[in-house]
Design a protein around this motif. Structure first.
Motif, PDB file in Angstrom:
ATOM      1  N   SER A 196       0.814  -1.217   0.000  1.00 47.20           N
ATOM      2  CA  SER A 196       0.000   0.000   0.000  1.00 47.20           C
ATOM      3  C   SER A 196       0.850   1.271   0.000  1.00 47.20           C
ATOM      4  CB  SER A 196      -0.933   0.006   1.225  1.00 47.20           C
ATOM      5  OG  SER A 196      -0.207  -0.180   2.421  1.00 47.20           O
ATOM      6  N   TYR A 229      -5.041   2.191  -1.027  1.00 54.03           N
ATOM      7  CA  TYR A 229      -5.864   1.226  -0.301  1.00 54.03           C
ATOM      8  C   TYR A 229      -7.140   0.961  -1.113  1.00 54.03           C
ATOM      9  CZ  TYR A 229      -2.964   2.155   3.803  1.00 54.03           C
ATOM     10  OH  TYR A 229      -1.927   2.286   4.679  1.00 54.03           O
ATOM     11  N   PRO A 230      -7.046   0.212  -2.186  1.00 54.90           N
ATOM     12  CA  PRO A 230      -8.213   0.067  -3.070  1.00 54.90           C
ATOM     13  C   PRO A 230      -9.383  -0.682  -2.454  1.00 54.90           C
ATOM     14  CG  PRO A 230      -6.409  -1.372  -3.748  1.00 54.90           C
ATOM     15  CD  PRO A 230      -5.851  -0.461  -2.714  1.00 54.90           C
ATOM     16  N   ASP A 231      -9.113  -1.632  -1.555  1.00 57.86           N
ATOM     17  CA  ASP A 231     -10.203  -2.476  -1.049  1.00 57.86           C
ATOM     18  C   ASP A 231     -10.363  -2.401   0.468  1.00 57.86           C
ATOM     19  OD1 ASP A 231     -10.656  -3.550  -3.671  1.00 57.86           O
ATOM     20  OD2 ASP A 231      -8.873  -4.788  -3.383  1.00 57.86           O
ATOM     21  N   LYS A 232      -9.741  -1.431   1.124  1.00 57.94           N
ATOM     22  CA  LYS A 232      -9.751  -1.377   2.582  1.00 57.94           C
ATOM     23  C   LYS A 232     -10.154   0.019   3.071  1.00 57.94           C
ATOM     24  CE  LYS A 232      -7.907  -5.530   3.200  1.00 57.94           C
ATOM     25  NZ  LYS A 232      -6.519  -5.714   3.659  1.00 57.94           N
ATOM     26  N   GLU A 249      -4.928  -0.044   8.053  1.00 64.61           N
ATOM     27  CA  GLU A 249      -5.994  -0.499   7.172  1.00 64.61           C
ATOM     28  C   GLU A 249      -6.814  -1.574   7.867  1.00 64.61           C
ATOM     29  OE1 GLU A 249      -3.992  -2.225   3.786  1.00 64.61           O
ATOM     30  OE2 GLU A 249      -3.901  -4.185   4.758  1.00 64.61           O
ATOM     31  N   ARG A 294     -10.605  -4.119   6.831  1.00 62.22           N
ATOM     32  CA  ARG A 294     -11.847  -4.292   6.083  1.00 62.22           C
ATOM     33  C   ARG A 294     -12.970  -3.601   6.856  1.00 62.22           C
ATOM     34  NH1 ARG A 294     -13.012 -10.423   4.903  1.00 62.22           N
ATOM     35  NH2 ARG A 294     -12.969 -10.409   7.193  1.00 62.22           N
TER      36      ARG A 294
END
Length: 353
Positions: A25, A39-42, A143, A145
């Motif tokens: 990241s 941080y594309p998915d978090k 980060e 989810r």
């Protein structure tokens, strides 16, 4: 070496020249106007702490290497307290002329040891001059989810209240250091009054006897963020409903959770984890050890709540102690003593203002 010899950018280059990027990241770290992170998915977690000489630390008894380590760890701890993973850090320092380049290198040695332990990238910061002492501002970025983030406001009636480690040791370590500092300065003043140059010379090598109290000093001077507890909870499939790290004291932090969650609590004095050295030191100083554990602060252990259905799994995890449970708000926030008396829990921990 005087810092002015290198200048601001020379100092930064010297401190950061061999930093290696550890996280995907981190797209770009030290060396430009900004770091570049991805941080594309978090979800991104950000925390900042400001530490001031004379308020948060005393260089009489903490060296700069330990101070650097502690400064990083208290920020990393905040990311863990949200059930996140720390990834990057920025470091800003205001430095007075009494510090040398080697002093700041020692600070960075400790800082980098803490960051290396948890694979955190140092990606930027700032330096400036100070007329009043050392000031440290650190921002840690982490980060998680979206579904994994744990806030302070999620505690529910019947949840179990848990803490990691033991409490009060960092505070007793501070009391020990403050006591020895007072002894040292009283001896210096006495020697000055008497004009005793021989004693003044001896006092330059003053070394208190801390044998048997090493754990207390470690807890105060070498703070550890409890990422290991976060890992154990994840391995056990347990997601806390609310969580904080204990920086200001157990009582203060538990009241924060209760207020933000709209609940009450009952905790039991007999269940509060206290190390043997903490109890001995409290007795030596004629202090109530439970009060120290409730209000001392700087333990940086994790305080969290879990659903009652996780009771058996929690009990199987080393380093976690069940100290009470969450109630409806109308039942208040209660401490049950060893002789079954009930007292209102009050926030008497550290208040920086």
């Amino acid at each position: 070496m005087e810092i002015a010899t290198l200048g601001e950018f020379g100092l930064i280059d010297r401190l950061t020249k061999d930093i290696e990027i550890k996280n995907a990241s981190t797209k770009y770290g030290v060396g430009d106007d900004c770091a570049v992170l991805s941080y594309p998915d978090k979800e991104v977690l950000v925390t900042t702490d400001l530490l001031m000489e004379g308020v948060h630390f005393d260089l009489t008894y903490i060296d700069l290497k330990h101070l650097g380590y502690k400064s990083a760890m208290v920020n990393i701890s905040d990311i863990f307290a949200m059930n996140g993973t720390p990834r990057q850090m920025t470091v800003s320092l205001a430095i007075s002329k009494r510090f040398s380049v080697e002093d700041i290198e020692a600070f960075y040695t400790g800082l980098r040891l803490a960051c290396d332990k948890w694979q955190v990238d140092i990606v930027g910061g700032d330096t400036t001059s100070s007329y009043t002492g050392l000031a440290i501002s650190i921002t840690c970025i982490g980060e998680a989810r979206k579904e994994d983030i744990v806030y302070r406001n999620g505690a529910k009636n019947t949840d179990l209240v848990c803490v990691s480690g033991d409490l009060g040791a960092a505070y007793m370590g501070l009391q020990l250091l403050e006591r020895e500092k007072a002894v040292y300065y009283s001896q210096v003043e006495e020697a000055k009054k008497k004009g005793d140059k021989r004693l003044l010379e001896e006092l330059t090598h003053f070394s208190p006897d801390f044998s048997g109290k090493e754990y207390l000093l470690q807890r105060q001077l070498q703070t550890e963020a409890r990422g290991d507890i976060i890992e154990k909870l994840r391995e056990a499939g347990i997601r806390p409903t609310a969580m904080m790290d204990i920086s200001d004291g157990l009582s203060s932090e538990l009241l924060h959770i209760c207020k933000q969650s709209g609940v009450g609590c009952r905790i039991y004095e007999k269940n509060i984890p206290i190390d043997y050295q903490t109890a001995v030191m409290a007795e030596e100083m004629n202090m109530n050890v439970t009060t120290c554990a409730l209000n001392g602060g700087e333990d940086y252990e994790l305080l969290f709540t879990v659903p009652i259905g996780d009771h058996e799994r929690i009990e199987q995890i080393d380093g976690i102690k069940l100290i009470g449970h969450i109630t409806e708000e109308k039942f208040g926030k209660v401490l049950v003593t060893r002789d079954n008396q009930e007292f209102e829990l009050k926030a008497q921990g550290w208040n920086p203002l």
